[in-house]
Design a protein around this motif. Structure first.
Motif, PDB file in Angstrom:
ATOM      1  N   GLN A  22       0.839  -1.207   0.000  1.00 18.06           N
ATOM      2  CA  GLN A  22       0.000   0.000   0.000  1.00 18.06           C
ATOM      3  C   GLN A  22       0.865   1.244   0.000  1.00 18.06           C
ATOM      4  OE1 GLN A  22      -3.892  -1.483   2.282  1.00 18.06           O
ATOM      5  NE2 GLN A  22      -2.399  -0.519   3.619  1.00 18.06           N
ATOM      6  N   TYR A  23       0.382   2.268  -0.682  1.00 13.71           N
ATOM      7  CA  TYR A  23       0.991   3.592  -0.578  1.00 13.71           C
ATOM      8  C   TYR A  23       0.022   4.458   0.198  1.00 13.71           C
ATOM      9  CZ  TYR A  23       4.089   2.064  -4.379  1.00 13.71           C
ATOM     10  OH  TYR A  23       4.995   1.395  -5.145  1.00 13.71           O
ATOM     11  N   HIS A  24       0.580   5.273   1.084  1.00 13.28           N
ATOM     12  CA  HIS A  24      -0.284   6.121   1.911  1.00 13.28           C
ATOM     13  C   HIS A  24      -0.179   7.558   1.459  1.00 13.28           C
ATOM     14  CE1 HIS A  24      -1.177   2.830   4.650  1.00 13.28           C
ATOM     15  NE2 HIS A  24       0.066   2.441   4.390  1.00 13.28           N
ATOM     16  N   ARG A  32      -3.860   0.481  -2.751  1.00 10.18           N
ATOM     17  CA  ARG A  32      -3.388  -0.907  -2.708  1.00 10.18           C
ATOM     18  C   ARG A  32      -2.840  -1.247  -4.071  1.00 10.18           C
ATOM     19  NH1 ARG A  32      -6.156  -5.588   0.392  1.00 10.18           N
ATOM     20  NH2 ARG A  32      -5.437  -4.901   2.409  1.00 10.18           N
ATOM     21  N   ALA A  33      -1.580  -0.892  -4.292  1.00 11.20           N
ATOM     22  CA  ALA A  33      -0.992  -1.075  -5.624  1.00 11.20           C
ATOM     23  C   ALA A  33      -0.827  -2.549  -5.950  1.00 11.20           C
ATOM     24  CB  ALA A  33       0.346  -0.354  -5.693  1.00 11.20           C
ATOM     25  N   VAL A  34      -0.524  -3.359  -4.928  1.00 11.44           N
ATOM     26  CA  VAL A  34      -0.561  -4.814  -5.079  1.00 11.44           C
ATOM     27  C   VAL A  34      -1.571  -5.308  -4.055  1.00 11.44           C
ATOM     28  CG1 VAL A  34       0.754  -6.978  -5.027  1.00 11.44           C
ATOM     29  CG2 VAL A  34       1.864  -4.888  -5.817  1.00 11.44           C
ATOM     30  N   GLY A  51       0.948  -6.450 -18.110  1.00  9.65           N
ATOM     31  CA  GLY A  51      -0.291  -5.782 -17.700  1.00  9.65           C
ATOM     32  C   GLY A  51      -0.179  -4.311 -18.046  1.00  9.65           C
ATOM     33  N   GLU A  52      -1.314  -3.634 -18.127  1.00  9.85           N
ATOM     34  CA  GLU A  52      -1.301  -2.211 -18.477  1.00  9.85           C
ATOM     35  C   GLU A  52      -0.569  -1.392 -17.418  1.00  9.85           C
ATOM     36  OE1 GLU A  52      -5.536  -0.862 -19.928  1.00  9.85           O
ATOM     37  OE2 GLU A  52      -5.587  -2.668 -18.717  1.00  9.85           O
ATOM     38  N   SER A  53      -0.235  -0.196 -17.806  1.00 15.60           N
ATOM     39  CA  SER A  53       0.373   0.743 -16.881  1.00 15.60           C
ATOM     40  C   SER A  53      -0.555   0.974 -15.681  1.00 15.60           C
ATOM     41  CB  SER A  53       0.606   2.034 -17.652  1.00 15.60           C
ATOM     42  OG  SER A  53       1.202   2.951 -16.829  1.00 15.60           O
ATOM     43  N   GLY A  54      -0.004   1.010 -14.494  1.00 15.51           N
ATOM     44  CA  GLY A  54      -0.802   1.270 -13.295  1.00 15.51           C
ATOM     45  C   GLY A  54      -1.341   0.014 -12.628  1.00 15.51           C
ATOM     46  N   CYS A  55      -0.995  -1.161 -13.162  1.00  9.08           N
ATOM     47  CA  CYS A  55      -1.503  -2.418 -12.598  1.00  9.08           C
ATOM     48  C   CYS A  55      -0.724  -2.892 -11.368  1.00  9.08           C
ATOM     49  CB  CYS A  55      -1.488  -3.521 -13.645  1.00  9.08           C
ATOM     50  SG  CYS A  55      -2.851  -3.368 -14.802  1.00  9.08           S
ATOM     51  N   GLY A  56       0.406  -2.276 -11.087  1.00  4.90           N
ATOM     52  CA  GLY A  56       1.159  -2.648  -9.888  1.00  4.90           C
ATOM     53  C   GLY A  56       2.403  -3.478 -10.155  1.00  4.90           C
ATOM     54  N   LYS A  57       2.829  -3.551 -11.422  1.00  2.05           N
ATOM     55  CA  LYS A  57       3.990  -4.377 -11.754  1.00  2.05           C
ATOM     56  C   LYS A  57       5.262  -3.845 -11.084  1.00  2.05           C
ATOM     57  CE  LYS A  57       3.558  -3.560 -16.186  1.00  2.05           C
ATOM     58  NZ  LYS A  57       2.490  -2.546 -16.096  1.00  2.05           N
ATOM     59  N   SER A  58       5.484  -2.540 -11.185  1.00  4.17           N
ATOM     60  CA  SER A  58       6.705  -1.975 -10.588  1.00  4.17           C
ATOM     61  C   SER A  58       6.674  -2.098  -9.072  1.00  4.17           C
ATOM     62  CB  SER A  58       6.847  -0.491 -10.947  1.00  4.17           C
ATOM     63  OG  SER A  58       7.091  -0.349 -12.319  1.00  4.17           O
ATOM     64  N   THR A  59       5.505  -1.935  -8.504  1.00  2.00           N
ATOM     65  CA  THR A  59       5.405  -2.043  -7.045  1.00  2.00           C
ATOM     66  C   THR A  59       5.734  -3.457  -6.601  1.00  2.00           C
ATOM     67  OG1 THR A  59       3.738  -0.309  -7.062  1.00  2.00           O
ATOM     68  CG2 THR A  59       3.877  -1.666  -5.072  1.00  2.00           C
ATOM     69  N   LEU A  60       5.245  -4.428  -7.324  1.00  2.53           N
ATOM     70  CA  LEU A  60       5.572  -5.820  -6.994  1.00  2.53           C
ATOM     71  C   LEU A  60       7.090  -6.029  -7.111  1.00  2.53           C
ATOM     72  CD1 LEU A  60       3.590  -8.950  -7.883  1.00  2.53           C
ATOM     73  CD2 LEU A  60       6.017  -8.933  -8.347  1.00  2.53           C
ATOM     74  N   ALA A  61       7.686  -5.497  -8.180  1.00  8.89           N
ATOM     75  CA  ALA A  61       9.133  -5.646  -8.364  1.00  8.89           C
ATOM     76  C   ALA A  61       9.904  -4.971  -7.231  1.00  8.89           C
ATOM     77  CB  ALA A  61       9.547  -5.050  -9.711  1.00  8.89           C
ATOM     78  N   ARG A  62       9.452  -3.795  -6.836  1.00 10.19           N
ATOM     79  CA  ARG A  62      10.154  -3.089  -5.751  1.00 10.19           C
ATOM     80  C   ARG A  62      10.058  -3.853  -4.452  1.00 10.19           C
ATOM     81  NH1 ARG A  62       7.072   1.958  -6.575  1.00 10.19           N
ATOM     82  NH2 ARG A  62       7.599   2.417  -8.714  1.00 10.19           N
ATOM     83  N   ALA A  63       8.906  -4.455  -4.207  1.00 11.44           N
ATOM     84  CA  ALA A  63       8.753  -5.240  -2.982  1.00 11.44           C
ATOM     85  C   ALA A  63       9.666  -6.467  -3.017  1.00 11.44           C
ATOM     86  CB  ALA A  63       7.292  -5.661  -2.804  1.00 11.44           C
ATOM     87  N   ASP A 280      -8.699   3.398 -10.368  1.00  8.72           N
ATOM     88  CA  ASP A 280      -7.822   3.830  -9.277  1.00  8.72           C
ATOM     89  C   ASP A 280      -7.732   2.703  -8.237  1.00  8.72           C
ATOM     90  OD1 ASP A 280      -6.542   5.004  -7.182  1.00  8.72           O
ATOM     91  OD2 ASP A 280      -7.961   6.671  -6.947  1.00  8.72           O
ATOM     92  N   PRO A 281      -6.514   2.197  -7.975  1.00  5.02           N
ATOM     93  CA  PRO A 281      -6.414   1.107  -6.998  1.00  5.02           C
ATOM     94  C   PRO A 281      -6.799   1.527  -5.573  1.00  5.02           C
ATOM     95  CG  PRO A 281      -4.229   1.746  -7.792  1.00  5.02           C
ATOM     96  CD  PRO A 281      -5.223   2.517  -8.601  1.00  5.02           C
ATOM     97  N   ALA A 282      -6.929   2.825  -5.329  1.00 10.39           N
ATOM     98  CA  ALA A 282      -7.399   3.273  -3.999  1.00 10.39           C
ATOM     99  C   ALA A 282      -8.899   2.999  -3.855  1.00 10.39           C
ATOM    100  CB  ALA A 282      -7.114   4.762  -3.802  1.00 10.39           C
TER     101      ALA A 282
HETATM  102  N1  LIG Z   1       5.221   6.141  -4.698  1.00 12.67           N
HETATM  103  C1  LIG Z   1       3.893   6.045  -4.916  1.00 12.67           C
HETATM  104  N2  LIG Z   1       3.006   6.702  -4.136  1.00 12.67           N
HETATM  105  C2  LIG Z   1       1.668   6.599  -4.338  1.00 12.67           C
HETATM  106  N3  LIG Z   1       1.113   5.839  -5.298  1.00 12.67           N
HETATM  107  C3  LIG Z   1       1.942   5.148  -6.109  1.00 12.67           C
HETATM  108  C4  LIG Z   1       3.380   5.213  -5.960  1.00 12.67           C
HETATM  109  N4  LIG Z   1       3.928   4.427  -6.920  1.00 12.67           N
HETATM  110  C5  LIG Z   1       2.918   3.898  -7.622  1.00 12.67           C
HETATM  111  N5  LIG Z   1       1.732   4.334  -7.135  1.00 12.67           N
HETATM  112  C6  LIG Z   1       0.399   3.924  -7.635  1.00 12.67           C
HETATM  113  O1  LIG Z   1       0.299   2.520  -7.513  1.00 12.67           O
HETATM  114  C7  LIG Z   1      -0.353   1.963  -8.649  1.00 12.67           C
HETATM  115  C8  LIG Z   1       0.541   0.934  -9.296  1.00 12.67           C
HETATM  116  O2  LIG Z   1       1.675   1.613  -9.829  1.00 12.67           O
HETATM  117  P1  LIG Z   1       2.918   0.820 -10.444  1.00 12.67           P
HETATM  118  O3  LIG Z   1       3.340  -0.238  -9.495  1.00 12.67           O
HETATM  119  O4  LIG Z   1       3.913   1.831 -10.855  1.00 12.67           O
HETATM  120  O5  LIG Z   1       2.240   0.117 -11.720  1.00 12.67           O
HETATM  121  P2  LIG Z   1       2.882  -0.339 -13.118  1.00 12.67           P
HETATM  122  O6  LIG Z   1       4.333  -0.556 -12.918  1.00 12.67           O
HETATM  123  O7  LIG Z   1       2.129  -1.591 -13.475  1.00 12.67           O
HETATM  124  O8  LIG Z   1       2.594   0.750 -14.090  1.00 12.67           O
HETATM  125  C9  LIG Z   1      -0.712   3.132  -9.547  1.00 12.67           C
HETATM  126  O9  LIG Z   1      -2.044   3.503  -9.267  1.00 12.67           O
HETATM  127  C10 LIG Z   1       0.248   4.220  -9.113  1.00 12.67           C
HETATM  128  O10 LIG Z   1      -0.323   5.489  -9.315  1.00 12.67           O
END
Ligand SMILES: Nc1ncnc2c1ncn2[C@@H]1O[C@H](COP(=O)(O)OP(=O)(O)O)[C@@H](O)[C@H]1O
Ligand SMILES: [Mg+2]
Length: 320
Positions: A22-24, A32-34, A51-63, A280-282
């Motif tokens: 989650q991002y706060h 809830r990005a993932v 998956g499309e942009s905004g699906c949470g792929k980067s967040t999963l990778a960062r975790a 919006d994942p929120a």
């Molecule tokens: N640092 C952050 N703070 C708040 N929201 C974020 C942050 N990074 C990503 N998000 C949100 O989390 C969701 C997933 O983003 P992200 O993991 O970058 O997806 P992807 O890599 O699939 O495009 C998006 O709605 C994005 O706006």
């Protein structure tokens, strides 16, 4: 429906189970990005995450790399739980996970010579208690298809494709057992994209490392991934061996993604029958998160959230 085959019956090198990240934001509900994503990568295996942009792929990778903390769920790498530390230092065992980012400008230091940056990676091997690496920056540069002299240069003296090769050499220097590429080719020229993707695959497979390769270019993922995981709004909606998913995509979202390939401008563009953007994942849709955009939506999809079943798909069309 047949259950999809498991190509590598060994224990996974990386196991992500029911991960929530989650991002706060002040005064707003958490994003809830993932949102309950599960994924495995085995040694020597290439897993494509799409998956499309905004699906949470980067967040999963960062975790996975310990850069953002899980709110729920577990990430286990080689028997070690992955958790971020407060300080900007990672647990030594976790240096066996190396990441290659989209933008090699951002990840390489413009003021240091390429060779010195690769040498930093070589030193992390001894730092995690393994026999010190006898690789040199010149060896690593050769492995990624650059000349040894590149060690003397600064990152900005190179093209985008060459810089990404340098970033890969630096990652390899740490002798990773798991490589994570987050859109590592999307900033490159078309001609460099497939070369860099193929290079990452062959380096991972040769060294027995796992590779988690994130890309929105499905045509490249199809060529290099053994297995594919399709992510939608924080969850994995379909997974399976690449050839099987391509031959028989099951989730309506996967079908829509594949229908958009190939496109002259690359891939990842959704076809016209799939309207709208990723919500919006929120504030995700109730039930199946895909239901408002789904061409196959039926009674109950707005109430029941489907789970990823053994057949490799999370969709009520396939519920037992
Ligand atoms: N640092 C952050 N703070 C708040 N929201 C974020 C942050 N990074 C990503 N998000 C949100 O989390 C969701 C997933 O983003 P992200 O993991 O970058 O997806 P992807 O890599 O699939 O495009 C998006 O709605 C994005 O706006
Ligand atoms: Mg991303």
């Amino acid at each position: 429906m047949t259950t999809r085959t498991t190509p590598h019956p060994t224990a996974p090198l990386l196991s992500v189970d029911d991960l929530v990240v989650q991002y706060h934001r002040p005064g707003a509900p958490p994003t809830r990005a993932v949102a309950g994503g599960s994924l495995q990568v085995r040694a020597g295996e290439v897993v494509g995450l799409v998956g499309e942009s905004g699906c949470g792929k980067s967040t999963l990778a960062r975790a996975v790399c310990g850069l953002v903390p899980p709110a729920e769920g577990r990430i286990v790498y080689d028997g070690t739980p992955v958790r971020p530390l407060r300080v900007r230092r990672r647990e030594p065992a976790l240096t066996g996970i190396q990441m290659v980012f989209q933008d090699p400008y951002g990840s390489l230091n413009p003021r240091r010579r390429v060779g010195a940056q690769i040498a930093d990676g070589i030193r992390t091997v001894a730092g995690r208690g393994e026999a010190p690496s006898d690789a040199t920056p010149a060896d690593l540069l050769t492995r990624v298809g650059l000349s040894e002299d590149a060690a003397e240069g600064y990152p900005q003296e190179f093209s985008g494709g060459q810089r990404q090769r340098i970033a890969i050499a630096r990652a390899l220097a740490a002798r990773p057992r798991l490589l994570v590429g987050d859109e590592p080719i999307s900033a490159l020229d078309a001609s460099a994209q497939l070369q860099v993707a193929t290079l990452m695959r062959s380096l991972a497979v040769e060294s027995g490392a796992g590779l988690l390769f994130i890309s929105h270019d499905l045509s490249v993922v199809r060529l290099i991934a053994d297995r594919i995981a399709v992510m939608y709004l924080g969850r994995i909606v379909e997974t399976g061996p690449t050839a099987e998913v391509w031959a028989d995509p099951r989730h309506p979202y996967t079908r829509a993604l594949l229908a958009a390939v190939p496109k002259p401008d690359g891939a990842g563009v959704l076809p016209a029958e799939l309207p709208g953007d990723v919500p919006d994942p929120a504030d995700p849709p109730s039930g199946c998160r895909f239901h408002p955009r789904c061409p196959k939506v039926f009674d109950g999809c707005d109430r029941e959230e489907p789970q990823l079943i053994a057949g490799g798909v999370a969709c009520r069309l396939y519920a037992a």
